[in-house]
Write a protein that holds these residues in place. Structure first.
Motif, PDB file in Angstrom:
ATOM      1  N   GLN A   1       0.842  -1.185   0.000  1.00 32.50           N
ATOM      2  CA  GLN A   1       0.000   0.000   0.000  1.00 32.50           C
ATOM      3  C   GLN A   1       0.884   1.244   0.000  1.00 32.50           C
ATOM      4  OE1 GLN A   1      -3.189  -0.352  -0.286  1.00 32.50           O
ATOM      5  NE2 GLN A   1      -3.911   1.752  -0.076  1.00 32.50           N
ATOM      6  N   VAL A   2       0.508   2.222  -0.786  1.00 32.70           N
ATOM      7  CA  VAL A   2       1.250   3.479  -0.874  1.00 32.70           C
ATOM      8  C   VAL A   2       0.343   4.604  -0.411  1.00 32.70           C
ATOM      9  CG1 VAL A   2       2.331   5.136  -2.423  1.00 32.70           C
ATOM     10  CG2 VAL A   2       2.689   2.690  -2.767  1.00 32.70           C
ATOM     11  N   GLN A   3       0.883   5.461   0.420  1.00 29.85           N
ATOM     12  CA  GLN A   3       0.125   6.618   0.885  1.00 29.85           C
ATOM     13  C   GLN A   3       0.805   7.898   0.425  1.00 29.85           C
ATOM     14  OE1 GLN A   3       1.192   4.324   3.565  1.00 29.85           O
ATOM     15  NE2 GLN A   3      -0.588   3.111   2.941  1.00 29.85           N
ATOM     16  N   LEU A   4      -0.001   8.801  -0.086  1.00 26.33           N
ATOM     17  CA  LEU A   4       0.453  10.130  -0.464  1.00 26.33           C
ATOM     18  C   LEU A   4      -0.400  11.125   0.302  1.00 26.33           C
ATOM     19  CD1 LEU A   4       0.729   9.688  -4.343  1.00 26.33           C
ATOM     20  CD2 LEU A   4       2.562   9.523  -2.671  1.00 26.33           C
ATOM     21  N   VAL A   5       0.246  12.009   1.028  1.00 27.47           N
ATOM     22  CA  VAL A   5      -0.476  12.974   1.848  1.00 27.47           C
ATOM     23  C   VAL A   5      -0.030  14.385   1.479  1.00 27.47           C
ATOM     24  CG1 VAL A   5      -1.012  13.762   4.174  1.00 27.47           C
ATOM     25  CG2 VAL A   5      -0.687  11.314   3.723  1.00 27.47           C
ATOM     26  N   GLU A   6      -0.968  15.158   0.958  1.00 24.16           N
ATOM     27  CA  GLU A   6      -0.687  16.540   0.584  1.00 24.16           C
ATOM     28  C   GLU A   6      -0.936  17.482   1.758  1.00 24.16           C
ATOM     29  OE1 GLU A   6      -2.893  14.683  -3.048  1.00 24.16           O
ATOM     30  OE2 GLU A   6      -3.087  14.718  -0.865  1.00 24.16           O
ATOM     31  N   SER A   7      -0.235  18.596   1.740  1.00 26.12           N
ATOM     32  CA  SER A   7      -0.447  19.645   2.727  1.00 26.12           C
ATOM     33  C   SER A   7      -0.003  20.973   2.127  1.00 26.12           C
ATOM     34  CB  SER A   7       0.326  19.366   4.016  1.00 26.12           C
ATOM     35  OG  SER A   7       1.715  19.308   3.749  1.00 26.12           O
ATOM     36  N   GLY A   8      -0.382  22.055   2.796  1.00 24.06           N
ATOM     37  CA  GLY A   8       0.081  23.371   2.380  1.00 24.06           C
ATOM     38  C   GLY A   8      -0.938  24.224   1.663  1.00 24.06           C
ATOM     39  N   GLY A   9      -2.101  23.676   1.389  1.00 26.30           N
ATOM     40  CA  GLY A   9      -3.127  24.474   0.728  1.00 26.30           C
ATOM     41  C   GLY A   9      -3.685  25.538   1.648  1.00 26.30           C
ATOM     42  N   GLY A  10      -4.496  26.428   1.082  1.00 26.74           N
ATOM     43  CA  GLY A  10      -5.105  27.469   1.884  1.00 26.74           C
ATOM     44  C   GLY A  10      -5.745  28.534   1.031  1.00 26.74           C
ATOM     45  N   LEU A  11      -6.125  29.626   1.698  1.00 24.64           N
ATOM     46  CA  LEU A  11      -6.745  30.764   1.032  1.00 24.64           C
ATOM     47  C   LEU A  11      -5.727  31.900   0.958  1.00 24.64           C
ATOM     48  CD1 LEU A  11      -9.176  32.403  -0.034  1.00 24.64           C
ATOM     49  CD2 LEU A  11      -9.756  32.880   2.366  1.00 24.64           C
ATOM     50  N   VAL A  12      -5.462  32.384  -0.252  1.00 23.43           N
ATOM     51  CA  VAL A  12      -4.517  33.477  -0.438  1.00 23.43           C
ATOM     52  C   VAL A  12      -5.088  34.489  -1.424  1.00 23.43           C
ATOM     53  CG1 VAL A  12      -2.473  32.108   0.055  1.00 23.43           C
ATOM     54  CG2 VAL A  12      -3.294  32.288  -2.300  1.00 23.43           C
ATOM     55  N   GLN A  13      -4.551  35.687  -1.384  1.00 22.26           N
ATOM     56  CA  GLN A  13      -4.937  36.695  -2.349  1.00 22.26           C
ATOM     57  C   GLN A  13      -4.129  36.531  -3.627  1.00 22.26           C
ATOM     58  OE1 GLN A  13      -4.511  40.505  -0.325  1.00 22.26           O
ATOM     59  NE2 GLN A  13      -6.715  40.521   0.103  1.00 22.26           N
ATOM     60  N   ALA A  14      -4.713  36.978  -4.712  1.00 21.64           N
ATOM     61  CA  ALA A  14      -4.025  36.923  -5.999  1.00 21.64           C
ATOM     62  C   ALA A  14      -2.680  37.640  -5.905  1.00 21.64           C
ATOM     63  CB  ALA A  14      -4.885  37.555  -7.074  1.00 21.64           C
ATOM     64  N   GLY A  15      -1.670  37.028  -6.531  1.00 19.33           N
ATOM     65  CA  GLY A  15      -0.328  37.586  -6.508  1.00 19.33           C
ATOM     66  C   GLY A  15       0.563  37.002  -5.442  1.00 19.33           C
ATOM     67  N   ASN A  16      -0.028  36.339  -4.494  1.00 18.54           N
ATOM     68  CA  ASN A  16       0.738  35.739  -3.408  1.00 18.54           C
ATOM     69  C   ASN A  16       1.211  34.332  -3.767  1.00 18.54           C
ATOM     70  OD1 ASN A  16       0.518  38.046  -1.922  1.00 18.54           O
ATOM     71  ND2 ASN A  16      -1.018  37.251  -0.498  1.00 18.54           N
ATOM     72  N   SER A  17       1.853  33.686  -2.797  1.00 21.31           N
ATOM     73  CA  SER A  17       2.472  32.382  -3.042  1.00 21.31           C
ATOM     74  C   SER A  17       2.011  31.348  -2.020  1.00 21.31           C
ATOM     75  CB  SER A  17       4.003  32.494  -2.971  1.00 21.31           C
ATOM     76  OG  SER A  17       4.499  33.409  -3.913  1.00 21.31           O
ATOM     77  N   LEU A  18       2.109  30.091  -2.422  1.00 17.25           N
ATOM     78  CA  LEU A  18       1.899  28.953  -1.536  1.00 17.25           C
ATOM     79  C   LEU A  18       2.875  27.863  -1.938  1.00 17.25           C
ATOM     80  CD1 LEU A  18      -1.983  28.382  -1.297  1.00 17.25           C
ATOM     81  CD2 LEU A  18      -0.456  29.002   0.581  1.00 17.25           C
ATOM     82  N   ARG A  19       3.230  27.031  -0.971  1.00 18.43           N
ATOM     83  CA  ARG A  19       4.033  25.850  -1.285  1.00 18.43           C
ATOM     84  C   ARG A  19       3.294  24.622  -0.798  1.00 18.43           C
ATOM     85  NH1 ARG A  19      10.047  23.677   0.458  1.00 18.43           N
ATOM     86  NH2 ARG A  19       8.980  23.242   2.439  1.00 18.43           N
ATOM     87  N   LEU A  20       3.000  23.736  -1.738  1.00 19.04           N
ATOM     88  CA  LEU A  20       2.361  22.469  -1.410  1.00 19.04           C
ATOM     89  C   LEU A  20       3.426  21.399  -1.198  1.00 19.04           C
ATOM     90  CD1 LEU A  20      -0.537  22.409  -4.030  1.00 19.04           C
ATOM     91  CD2 LEU A  20      -0.462  23.510  -1.791  1.00 19.04           C
ATOM     92  N   SER A  21       3.127  20.491  -0.292  1.00 23.84           N
ATOM     93  CA  SER A  21       4.017  19.354  -0.035  1.00 23.84           C
ATOM     94  C   SER A  21       3.231  18.065  -0.191  1.00 23.84           C
ATOM     95  CB  SER A  21       4.592  19.426   1.386  1.00 23.84           C
ATOM     96  OG  SER A  21       5.342  20.593   1.585  1.00 23.84           O
ATOM     97  N   CYS A  22       3.928  17.021  -0.561  1.00 25.42           N
ATOM     98  CA  CYS A  22       3.325  15.696  -0.682  1.00 25.42           C
ATOM     99  C   CYS A  22       4.310  14.683  -0.127  1.00 25.42           C
ATOM    100  CB  CYS A  22       2.988  15.394  -2.125  1.00 25.42           C
ATOM    101  SG  CYS A  22       2.434  13.694  -2.407  1.00 25.42           S
TER     102      CYS A  22
END
Length: 123
Positions: A1-22
């Motif tokens: 079994q393989v598990q992939l777990v994402e994180s780092g999402g959210g609410l941001v204003q246009a022009g800003n940045s986010l970093r997602l992790s898996c």
């Protein structure tokens, strides 16, 4: 079994940045480096679409090229998606996926999927 777990999402204003992790784990995932890792996204009412993939090289969707960067830390079994200059049209549920097909850009070539992390970009 393989598990992939994402994180780092959210609410941001246009022009800003986010970093997602898996983070990847699982008994059958012992050789993480053998897998191509990809990011896909799905907005409400739309089909899941390719965003970026990393293997021996990287490929990006035209809509994110120059704004998003995919990377991986093999020691941590983790893939990242750095998203800069976010736009409202980037709003979607973002999925991480693993494939045995080199640099796969089509969802049906992916063997394992995470549950997704929501990214919402306000104007």
């Amino acid at each position: 079994q393989v598990q992939l777990v994402e994180s780092g999402g959210g609410l941001v204003q246009a022009g800003n940045s986010l970093r997602l992790s898996c983070a990847a784990s699982g008994r059958t995932f012992s050789s993480y480096t053998m897998y191509t890792m990809g990011w896909f996204r799905q907005a409400p009412g739309k089909e899941r679409e390719f965003v970026a993939v990393i293997g021996w090289s990287t490929i990006y969707a035209d809509s994110v090229k120059g704004r998003f960067t995919i990377s991986r830390d093999n020691a941590k079994n983790t893939v990242y998606l750095q998203m800069n200059s976010l736009k409202p049209e980037d709003t979607a549920l973002y999925y991480c996926a693993a494939s045995r097909t080199s640099l796969a850009t089509r969802a049906h070539n992916y063997d394992y999927w995470g549950q997704g992390t929501q990214v919402t970009v306000s104007s």
